[in-house]
Design a protein around this motif. Structure first.
Motif, PDB file in Angstrom:
ATOM      1  N   ARG A 133      37.765  33.566  44.524  1.00  0.00           N
ATOM      2  CA  ARG A 133      36.432  34.065  44.837  1.00  0.00           C
ATOM      3  C   ARG A 133      37.370  35.262  45.936  1.00  0.00           C
ATOM      4  O   ARG A 133      35.963  36.477  45.692  1.00  0.00           O
ATOM      5  N   GLU A 134      37.689  35.016  47.106  1.00  0.00           N
ATOM      6  CA  GLU A 134      37.524  35.656  48.091  1.00  0.00           C
ATOM      7  C   GLU A 134      38.897  36.754  47.675  1.00  0.00           C
ATOM      8  O   GLU A 134      40.088  37.457  48.429  1.00  0.00           O
ATOM      9  N   GLY A 135      39.152  36.403  46.198  1.00  0.00           N
ATOM     10  CA  GLY A 135      40.449  37.736  45.938  1.00  0.00           C
ATOM     11  C   GLY A 135      42.030  37.360  46.416  1.00  0.00           C
ATOM     12  O   GLY A 135      42.780  38.403  46.328  1.00  0.00           O
ATOM     13  N   TRP A 136      42.139  36.123  46.550  1.00  0.00           N
ATOM     14  CA  TRP A 136      43.584  35.552  46.369  1.00  0.00           C
ATOM     15  C   TRP A 136      43.908  35.550  45.526  1.00  0.00           C
ATOM     16  O   TRP A 136      43.138  35.397  44.323  1.00  0.00           O
ATOM     17  N   GLU A 137      45.528  35.710  44.857  1.00  0.00           N
ATOM     18  CA  GLU A 137      46.404  35.428  43.820  1.00  0.00           C
ATOM     19  C   GLU A 137      46.660  33.915  44.137  1.00  0.00           C
ATOM     20  O   GLU A 137      46.615  32.945  44.880  1.00  0.00           O
ATOM     21  N   VAL A 138      46.692  32.939  42.995  1.00  0.00           N
ATOM     22  CA  VAL A 138      45.818  31.519  43.463  1.00  0.00           C
ATOM     23  C   VAL A 138      47.583  31.132  42.216  1.00  0.00           C
ATOM     24  O   VAL A 138      47.208  31.282  40.733  1.00  0.00           O
ATOM     25  N   ILE A 139      48.289  29.843  42.798  1.00  0.00           N
ATOM     26  CA  ILE A 139      49.417  29.058  42.199  1.00  0.00           C
ATOM     27  C   ILE A 139      49.350  28.158  41.811  1.00  0.00           C
ATOM     28  O   ILE A 139      49.250  27.262  43.236  1.00  0.00           O
ATOM     29  N   ALA A 140      48.752  27.051  40.755  1.00  0.00           N
ATOM     30  CA  ALA A 140      48.159  25.769  40.507  1.00  0.00           C
ATOM     31  C   ALA A 140      49.103  25.291  40.240  1.00  0.00           C
ATOM     32  O   ALA A 140      49.104  25.016  38.534  1.00  0.00           O
ATOM     33  N   PRO A 141      50.574  24.357  40.635  1.00  0.00           N
ATOM     34  CA  PRO A 141      51.173  23.198  39.955  1.00  0.00           C
ATOM     35  C   PRO A 141      50.444  22.171  39.723  1.00  0.00           C
ATOM     36  O   PRO A 141      49.908  21.966  39.946  1.00  0.00           O
ATOM     37  N   VAL A 142      49.756  21.768  38.402  1.00  0.00           N
ATOM     38  CA  VAL A 142      49.376  20.511  38.103  1.00  0.00           C
ATOM     39  C   VAL A 142      50.795  19.274  37.371  1.00  0.00           C
ATOM     40  O   VAL A 142      51.440  20.500  36.974  1.00  0.00           O
ATOM     41  N   ARG A 143      50.326  17.697  37.014  1.00  0.00           N
ATOM     42  CA  ARG A 143      51.320  17.340  36.254  1.00  0.00           C
ATOM     43  C   ARG A 143      51.323  17.837  34.728  1.00  0.00           C
ATOM     44  O   ARG A 143      51.668  17.485  34.059  1.00  0.00           O
ATOM     45  N   ASP A 144      49.653  17.885  34.201  1.00  0.00           N
ATOM     46  CA  ASP A 144      49.339  18.228  33.318  1.00  0.00           C
ATOM     47  C   ASP A 144      49.015  19.245  32.749  1.00  0.00           C
ATOM     48  O   ASP A 144      47.202  19.305  32.048  1.00  0.00           O
ATOM     49  N   PRO A 145      49.104  20.654  32.819  1.00  0.00           N
ATOM     50  CA  PRO A 145      48.634  21.445  32.499  1.00  0.00           C
ATOM     51  C   PRO A 145      47.746  21.597  30.754  1.00  0.00           C
ATOM     52  O   PRO A 145      46.946  22.191  31.114  1.00  0.00           O
ATOM     53  N   ALA A 146      48.281  21.490  29.850  1.00  0.00           N
ATOM     54  CA  ALA A 146      47.158  21.037  29.052  1.00  0.00           C
ATOM     55  C   ALA A 146      46.183  20.668  29.133  1.00  0.00           C
ATOM     56  O   ALA A 146      44.954  20.726  27.858  1.00  0.00           O
ATOM     57  N   ASN A 147      45.778  20.184  29.371  1.00  0.00           N
ATOM     58  CA  ASN A 147      44.827  18.976  29.918  1.00  0.00           C
ATOM     59  C   ASN A 147      43.917  19.263  31.508  1.00  0.00           C
ATOM     60  O   ASN A 147      42.755  18.947  31.694  1.00  0.00           O
ATOM     61  N   ALA A 148      44.589  20.761  31.792  1.00  0.00           N
ATOM     62  CA  ALA A 148      43.915  20.715  33.324  1.00  0.00           C
ATOM     63  C   ALA A 148      42.749  22.018  32.416  1.00  0.00           C
ATOM     64  O   ALA A 148      43.224  23.294  32.271  1.00  0.00           O
ATOM     65  N   THR A 149      41.822  21.114  31.878  1.00  0.00           N
ATOM     66  CA  THR A 149      40.902  21.611  31.527  1.00  0.00           C
ATOM     67  C   THR A 149      39.651  23.095  31.994  1.00  0.00           C
ATOM     68  O   THR A 149      39.652  24.366  31.809  1.00  0.00           O
ATOM     69  N   ALA A 154      40.990  30.095  35.240  1.00  0.00           N
ATOM     70  CA  ALA A 154      41.956  31.040  34.616  1.00  0.00           C
ATOM     71  C   ALA A 154      41.139  32.724  33.922  1.00  0.00           C
ATOM     72  O   ALA A 154      41.789  33.516  34.406  1.00  0.00           O
ATOM     73  N   LYS A 155      41.122  31.651  33.008  1.00  0.00           N
ATOM     74  CA  LYS A 155      39.865  32.486  32.187  1.00  0.00           C
ATOM     75  C   LYS A 155      39.061  33.710  33.271  1.00  0.00           C
ATOM     76  O   LYS A 155      38.736  34.885  33.073  1.00  0.00           O
ATOM     77  N   ALA A 156      38.318  33.528  33.338  1.00  0.00           N
ATOM     78  CA  ALA A 156      36.981  34.360  34.329  1.00  0.00           C
ATOM     79  C   ALA A 156      37.837  34.775  35.222  1.00  0.00           C
ATOM     80  O   ALA A 156      37.894  36.116  35.885  1.00  0.00           O
ATOM     81  N   HIS A 157      39.494  34.531  36.185  1.00  0.00           N
ATOM     82  CA  HIS A 157      40.189  35.382  36.856  1.00  0.00           C
ATOM     83  C   HIS A 157      41.178  35.787  36.598  1.00  0.00           C
ATOM     84  O   HIS A 157      42.180  34.995  36.759  1.00  0.00           O
ATOM     85  N   PRO A 158      41.867  36.785  35.269  1.00  0.00           N
ATOM     86  CA  PRO A 158      42.725  37.147  34.176  1.00  0.00           C
ATOM     87  C   PRO A 158      43.146  37.481  35.017  1.00  0.00           C
ATOM     88  O   PRO A 158      42.823  38.481  36.099  1.00  0.00           O
TER      89      PRO A 158
END
Ligand SMILES: NC(=O)c1ccc[n+]([C@@H]2O[C@H](COP(=O)([O-])OP(=O)(O)OC[C@H]3O[C@@H](n4cnc5c(N)ncnc54)[C@H](OP(=O)(O)O)[C@@H]3O)[C@@H](O)[C@H]2O)c1
Length: 260
Positions: free
Chosen positions: A23-39, A45-49
Motif C-alpha cells: 500500500r505504501e508503494g514498496w516492492e515486496v519479495i515474499a519467500p514462502v514454503r508453498d507458493p502454490a497454496n499461498a492463495t 500479487a494480482k492486486a499489485h501487478p
C-alpha cells in the motif's frame, strides 16, 4: 521504490506486513514454503501487478535460502524482515522435553535468521535504507514458566540481533528486533489483542525510525524497549582482576561509540 523481503508473508503478521508495504508503494519479495497454496498472497500479487514476487524458501532447509540468495544476487533490498517462525512448538514439561522439536525451533527461529542476514547482507548493504528487522517475542526476555522451546529460541534470536547490529554498524546497516504484541493470527488461535494490520503499522513506525544509532534494541509495539543483554559491565562485579584489559576494551567501545 524501496524493496522489502518478508519471510512468512503467506499468512498472519507477515501477510499484514506485505499488504502494508505494498500500500505504501514498496516492492515486496515474499519467500514462502508453498507458493502454490499461498492463495491470499497470490490475490495480493494480482492486486499489485509487478510489485509482489512470491518466491520459494523453507527456513528449515538452508539450501533453499542459498538458492534464493543466488537468484536475488545484486538486487538491493532496503529491508530484510525476518518474520517467519516455528510458532507451533509442543508444550514442554520437566521429563517430557521434545528435543527434536527444540532443535527445529532453534534452526528456524534462531539459526535461519542469522542465515538470512548472512545471505542477504550484500543486498541490504547495496540499498538506500540498509535495515534488518526480526520478529522476536517478549517471552524471550520475560520470566513466566513454560514454552521453553519457543522462548529460548527467541532469547537466542535476540542475541543474534544484538551481535548483527554491532557487527554491521560499521557498514551502515541498522539491525533490531521487536515483540509484535499479542496479535490475532493462527499462532494465537486468533485470540490476540491487535489485528495483523494494527501490529504491522506499529512495527513499521519503529522500522521507519530505525538508525544504526538505535539498532541493537528489542522494541515493544509502542516503541519502548525490553532488555536483551545486561549493560552492567563493572569488572569487579564478576571477579575480573585485569583493570588494564578492562581499560583497553573500554577504549575500543568508546571509539566505536558503543554505550556500556
Ligand atoms: N501472533 C503473536 O501474538 C505473536 C507474539 C509474539 C511473537 N510473534 C512473532 O511474530 C512472527 C509472526 O507471527 P504469526 O503469529 O504471524 O505466526 P504464524 O501465524 O504462526 O505464521 C508463521 C509464518 O511463518 C511461516 N513459517 C513457519 N515455518 C517456516 C519455515 N520453516 N520456512 C518458512 N516459513 C515458515 C509460516 O508459513 P506456513 O504457512 O508455510 O506454515 C507462516 O507464514 C513470528 O516470528 C512470531 O514468533 C507473534
Amino acid at each position: 521504490m524501496p524493496t522489502v523481503l518478508i519471510t512468512g508473508a503467506n499468512r498472519g503478521l507477515g501477510f499484514g506486513f506485505a499488504s502494508l508495504y505494498l500500500r505504501e508503494g514498496w516492492e515486496v519479495i515474499a519467500p514462502v514454503r508453498d507458493p502454490a497454496n499461498a492463495t491470499d498472497l497470490q490475490a495480493l500479487a494480482k492486486a499489485h501487478p509487478g510489485k509482489l514476487s512470491i518466491e520459494t524458501c523453507d527456513l528449515a532447509n538452508f539450501a533453499t535460502i542459498d538458492a534464493l540468495g543466488a537468484k536475488l544476487k545484486g538486487k538491493p533490498i532496503d529491508l530484510l524482515l525476518g518474520n517467519a517462525a516455528k510458532t507451533n512448538n509442543p508444550a514442554s514439561t520437566i521429563g517430557d522435553t521434545n528435543y527434536e522439536a527444540w532443535m527445529e525451533a532453534f534452526k528456524i527461529n534462531t539459526m535461519a535468521q542469522m542465515k538470512l542476514a548472512e545471505t542477504f547482507v550484500e543486498n541490504v548493504a547495496a540499498s538506500a535504507q540498509k535495515k534488518m528487522f526480526f520478529l522476536s517475542s517478549r517471552i524471550g526476555s520475560k520470566p513466566p514458566a513454560g514454552m521453553i522451546l519457543f522462548r529460548s529460541s527467541k532469547s537466542a534470536l535476540n542475541q543474534v540481533v544484538m551481535q548483527l547490529s554491532l557487527l554491521l554498524k560499521p557498514r551502515g546497516i541498522a539491525v533490531a528486533c521487536a515483540h509484535p504484541g499479542f496479535v490475532k493470527t493462527k499462532s494465537t488461535a486468533d485470540m490476540g489483542v491487535f489485528t495483523v494490520d494494527e501490529s504491522a503499522a506499529h512495527l513499521k513506525k519503529i522500522i521507519d525510525n530505525l538508525t544504526v544509532e538505535t539498532g541493537g534494541q528489542f522494541f515493544e509495539p509502542d516503541g519502548s524497549t525490553l532488555p536483551i543483554v545486561t549493560r552492567q559491565m563493572n569488572p569487579a562485579a564478576f571477579g575480573a582482576k585485569a583493570p588494564d584489559a578492562w581499560d583497553a576494551q573500554k577504549k575500543v567501545w568508546d571509539k566505536e561509540g558503543t554505550k556500556i
